[in-house]
Structures are given as C-alpha cells and as structure tokens.
Design a protein around this motif. Structure first.
Motif, PDB file in Angstrom:
ATOM      1  N   SER A 199     -18.835  23.112 -28.080  1.00 10.92           N
ATOM      2  CA  SER A 199     -17.805  24.048 -27.846  1.00 10.92           C
ATOM      3  C   SER A 199     -18.362  25.418 -28.674  1.00 10.92           C
ATOM      4  O   SER A 199     -18.683  25.382 -29.593  1.00 10.92           O
ATOM      5  N   ARG A 200     -18.032  26.548 -27.979  1.00 11.78           N
ATOM      6  CA  ARG A 200     -18.253  27.830 -28.603  1.00 11.78           C
ATOM      7  C   ARG A 200     -16.913  28.706 -28.157  1.00 11.78           C
ATOM      8  O   ARG A 200     -16.575  28.881 -26.991  1.00 11.78           O
TER       9      ARG A 200
ATOM     10  N   ALA B  16     -17.840  33.524 -26.243  1.00 13.86           N
ATOM     11  CA  ALA B  16     -18.762  33.806 -27.354  1.00 13.86           C
ATOM     12  C   ALA B  16     -17.844  33.267 -28.495  1.00 13.86           C
ATOM     13  O   ALA B  16     -16.646  32.976 -28.447  1.00 13.86           O
ATOM     14  N   GLY B  17     -18.212  33.147 -29.808  1.00 13.86           N
ATOM     15  CA  GLY B  17     -17.503  32.600 -30.799  1.00 13.86           C
ATOM     16  C   GLY B  17     -18.277  31.741 -31.611  1.00 13.86           C
ATOM     17  O   GLY B  17     -19.544  31.279 -31.056  1.00 13.86           O
ATOM     18  N   PRO B  18     -17.924  31.195 -32.890  1.00 13.87           N
ATOM     19  CA  PRO B  18     -18.269  30.091 -33.545  1.00 13.87           C
ATOM     20  C   PRO B  18     -18.585  28.809 -32.851  1.00 13.87           C
ATOM     21  O   PRO B  18     -17.697  28.354 -32.193  1.00 13.87           O
ATOM     22  N   LEU B  19     -19.863  28.244 -33.029  1.00 14.47           N
ATOM     23  CA  LEU B  19     -20.114  26.792 -32.552  1.00 14.47           C
ATOM     24  C   LEU B  19     -19.437  25.756 -33.174  1.00 14.47           C
ATOM     25  O   LEU B  19     -19.320  25.723 -34.521  1.00 14.47           O
TER      26      LEU B  19
ATOM     27  N   LEU C  62     -28.479  24.689 -37.528  1.00 13.79           N
ATOM     28  CA  LEU C  62     -28.303  25.576 -36.361  1.00 13.79           C
ATOM     29  C   LEU C  62     -28.893  26.991 -36.647  1.00 13.79           C
ATOM     30  O   LEU C  62     -28.807  27.547 -37.876  1.00 13.79           O
ATOM     31  N   GLN C  63     -29.857  27.374 -35.813  1.00 11.92           N
ATOM     32  CA  GLN C  63     -30.393  28.780 -35.915  1.00 11.92           C
ATOM     33  C   GLN C  63     -29.791  29.828 -34.958  1.00 11.92           C
ATOM     34  O   GLN C  63     -29.823  29.458 -33.748  1.00 11.92           O
ATOM     35  N   THR C  64     -29.562  30.941 -35.369  1.00  8.45           N
ATOM     36  CA  THR C  64     -28.756  31.886 -34.679  1.00  8.45           C
ATOM     37  C   THR C  64     -29.481  33.300 -35.252  1.00  8.45           C
ATOM     38  O   THR C  64     -30.357  33.170 -36.304  1.00  8.45           O
TER      39      THR C  64
ATOM     40  N   PHE D 298     -19.405  25.442 -37.449  1.00  8.99           N
ATOM     41  CA  PHE D 298     -20.129  26.778 -37.965  1.00  8.99           C
ATOM     42  C   PHE D 298     -19.396  27.798 -37.869  1.00  8.99           C
ATOM     43  O   PHE D 298     -19.747  28.957 -37.672  1.00  8.99           O
ATOM     44  N   SER D 299     -17.918  27.829 -37.892  1.00  6.89           N
ATOM     45  CA  SER D 299     -17.187  28.929 -37.892  1.00  6.89           C
ATOM     46  C   SER D 299     -17.268  29.825 -39.281  1.00  6.89           C
ATOM     47  O   SER D 299     -16.864  30.829 -39.372  1.00  6.89           O
ATOM     48  N   ASN D 300     -17.966  29.332 -40.236  1.00  3.86           N
ATOM     49  CA  ASN D 300     -18.132  30.070 -41.415  1.00  3.86           C
ATOM     50  C   ASN D 300     -19.586  29.824 -42.012  1.00  3.86           C
ATOM     51  O   ASN D 300     -20.142  28.694 -41.602  1.00  3.86           O
TER      52      ASN D 300
END
Length: 397
Positions: A76-77, A109-112, A132-134, A152-154
């Motif tokens: 989810s994102r 959009a948003g944190p994964l 995770l690569q962003t 991965f919200s922070n």
C-alpha cells in the motif's frame, strides 16, 4: 593437544568457496516508481521446498512460490492499497535461490507499507530482510519474531536502530537458534561447577567472537553448507563426550566414530555430499585423537575450554550470517558488531543461568534417579538432533 588445535583449525578454514551462512531467512529489493513499486523477492530453493506440502502433488516449485507471493504480499502507498499487475515472474537462479519479480500499481502518493506473509510456513524464527530504493535514498527493515509489516513512513536505518538494536538482535539471535542453544546445553553436560563452566563459556565466547568479526569484515567466508553441518557435528560431539565416563568407552568412541565418519566421507565422495574431503579428514583426526586422549587419562576440565573455543570458531560464522544480510553503514560496522556480540553473550548467559536455576529447583524436589534419567534423555536428544543436522546438512537434505 596440538593435533586437537590443528584439527579444529582445519575444520573452519580448509573450505575455500565463499558463501553466506544458511539459515531460515529471505530478502527482497523494492524500487519505488512514479506509478507504483517493483519488487524482487529471493529465497533459497531448498527452503522453498517446504511449500510443496501446501500444494497439489506434481506442482512445480516455481509455481508454488509464485502462488505464495500472490497470496502473501500486500503493498500500500498512502491510504490506498496497490494492485499487482500480473502474477509474479519466478525463476531459479544459478546461485540456488528462487527469484520472484512483480510490479504493483499504486493510485496515490505517500509512504509505502509492505506486508510480507509469504514465509510463515518455513520457520517460526524466519527472518526477512527488505530494502526499499526511492529517489530520496535507501531504507531497510528486518521482519522477524512474528512481525510481517515493513512501514516506510519514516526514515529508517538498514537494520536495528543504534547499538541497543544490534544488542537486542544478538540476544534474540542466539535464543532463536536451536542449534546454538543445544551446543551451550551440551557444554553444561560435560563440566560442573562455576569455575569450570565459566572457563568453557569463555572459550566459546573467544572462539565465536573471532570468526564473527572476521566473517562480518569479509576476511573469512567458509561455505554455508559446511558451517551448518559442522554446527550439528559440534552438538553430536559434545553429547557423545557427555555419554561416556570410562577410558575404554572413550577409546571405543574414538575409533568407532572415526569409522563412521570414514564411511560417510566415502558416501559423500560417491553421491556428491557438500563437505570437502579436508573437512572429513579434520573430523576424523579430531575424533580419533581427542577421544583416545580422554581414554588415556586426559582431563576434561583442561580440554573443554579449548574444545568449546574451537567449535566456537564454527558457531561464530553462523552468528555472522544475520549481519551479512544487513547493509550496515561503514562507520557503524565495528560498533554494530560489538553490540551484536555483546547481545549474543547476554543470551548465552541467560541460557546458562536459566538452566542452572532449573537444576537447582529440581535437585530440591526430584529424586536422584529421576535426575539421572533426565540427564540421559538430554544427552540422547542432543545426540539425535546433532546427528540429524550434521548428516542432513552435509548431504544437502
């Protein structure tokens, strides 16, 4: 005694093919895109065979793994769930790992957040390393101990946060590894008294600290199959020593054990076992000379710290396996290694203290004969699991 030292050295450093220590673990690499995320999920094919019991007879390993990925991955994102475009593509790599690759489309959009429930049938102690690569960099998480969701919200470090995180990881790693726990229990069967027990545990600590550091720093990397098998052998070896008390029994164990090892080495040469011939030779030399030395009046309290230290060299590479999967920042490598090792030591102390406390309680209430049979059952259990791990891993089972 010099033969004993050389034999233990041979067991650890004779293998030359580099490969990580094998445990129940997996890893995945995810790349965030404008429209969603792509994922590559890796698992050793031998571990994946356990999934076959969940499917119909005749189903291929690749098909079983593909279905596990479809059923066990949720991405989810932001506030919305992402959609898997098509069934993941799965193939067997040359390194013996299954690779599954899939693409997920995310409407917002948003944190994964990635939920991984693929590997639960493998082991209650399974560990999954997720990267995770962003466009902002790389984040990594460790999923273990029933935790299945990577948030991965922070911003997050590659693994445990700070020195306390690695200390906890080391503590939980030894307690969650039944082979390491079994070896510590075996050591407690061959020595008695606080002084001797302290010397034996210090020997084990010194041994595994050396190879833990060398393996994590990349200076030594014996084959994973050899390490797994030798850990099983160390348990069997200690259990056999605890089972005997008379000089004639030790001598018979030395020659008899060497004969069995020689037969296994011959079988390995015929069917293609995973241990190289120098390893088999080291095991035979160790078994013959150590047990005959005991049969000639050798004192266990003198040899036990050296023996535990030698086998500690093997277990140290095993401890390193989990750290080798984590992308630790270069400047944090030594502090993280030290903290992890301290955690391992605290776990070892916890095992010893707990067992001693239980024994103290049993001596107050249980009759002497019950304690004798309890010890015999423990020796038999350790010998059984040691044999199973040693031979099974040596032949790739």
């Amino acid at each position: 005694m010099m033969r004993l030292i050389l034999s233990l050295f041979l067991l650890v450093f004779a293998p030359s093919t580099a490969q990580a220590h094998e445990r129940s673990r997996s890893n995945s690499v995810w790349i965030e895109t404008e429209t969603g995320v792509t994922g590559q999920i890796f698992l050793d094919a031998r571990q994946a065979t356990l999934f076959l019991s969940l499917s119909e007879v005749g189903t291929s390993l690749e098909a079983v793994y593909q279905q596990r990925l479809i059923d066990g991955l949720r991405v989810s994102r932001g506030p919305s769930a992402c959609t898997l475009n098509s069934p993941p593509m799965v193939h067997l790599r040359a390194d013996g790992r299954l690779e599954g690759r899939g693409n997920w489309e995310c409407p917002e959009a948003g944190p994964l957040e990635i939920d991984v429930q693929v590997f639960s049938p493998l082991s209650a102690n399974h560990v999954h390393f997720i990267r995770l690569q962003t466009e902002d960099g790389v984040q990594e998480r460790i999923l273990a101990r029933g935790q299945t969701t990577a948030d991965f919200s922070n911003d997050g470090h590659a693994g445990p946060a700070g020195w306390t995180g690695f200390l906890v990881l080391g503590f939980e790693h030894i307690l969650g590894g039944p082979d390491h726990v079994a070896f510590v229990l075996g050591l407690m069967l061959i020595v008695t008294g606080w002084k001797r027990l302290t010397m034996v545990t210090l020997g084990f600590t010194l041994g595994h600290s050396v190879t833990l550091a060398l393996a994590v720093l990349g200076w030594v990397s014996p084959p994973g199959a050899a390490i797994e098998s030798l850990i099983g052998f160390s348990i069997l070896f200690i259990a056999a020593e605890a089972a005997f008390s008379k000089p004639s029994e030790f001598r018979q164990a030395g020659w008899g054990g060497a004969g069995v090892l020689l037969a296994l080495a011959a079988l390995s040469a015929l069917v293609g076992g995973l241990l190289a011939w120098p390893v088999w030779l080291g095991l035979i030399i160790l078994t013959v000379f150590y047990y005959n030395w005991l049969g000639q009046g050798g004192r266990v309290e003198l040899a036990a710290p050296l023996l535990s230290g030698g086998f500690g060299l093997v277990h140290g590479v095993g401890f390193a396996g989990i750290l080798l999967e984590i992308d630790i920042a270069e400047g944090q490598l030594l502090p993280s290694l030290f903290s992890f090792n301290v955690g391992v030591e605290l776990g070892q102390i916890a095992i010893v203290v707990t067992v001693l406390a239980l024994l103290a309680g049993l001596r107050l209430f249980a009759p002497e004969r019950a304690l004798y049979w309890g010890r015999s059952m423990m020796i038999a259990a350790l010998a059984g699991v040691g044999t199973f791990w040693f031979i099974g891993r040596a032949f790739g089972a």
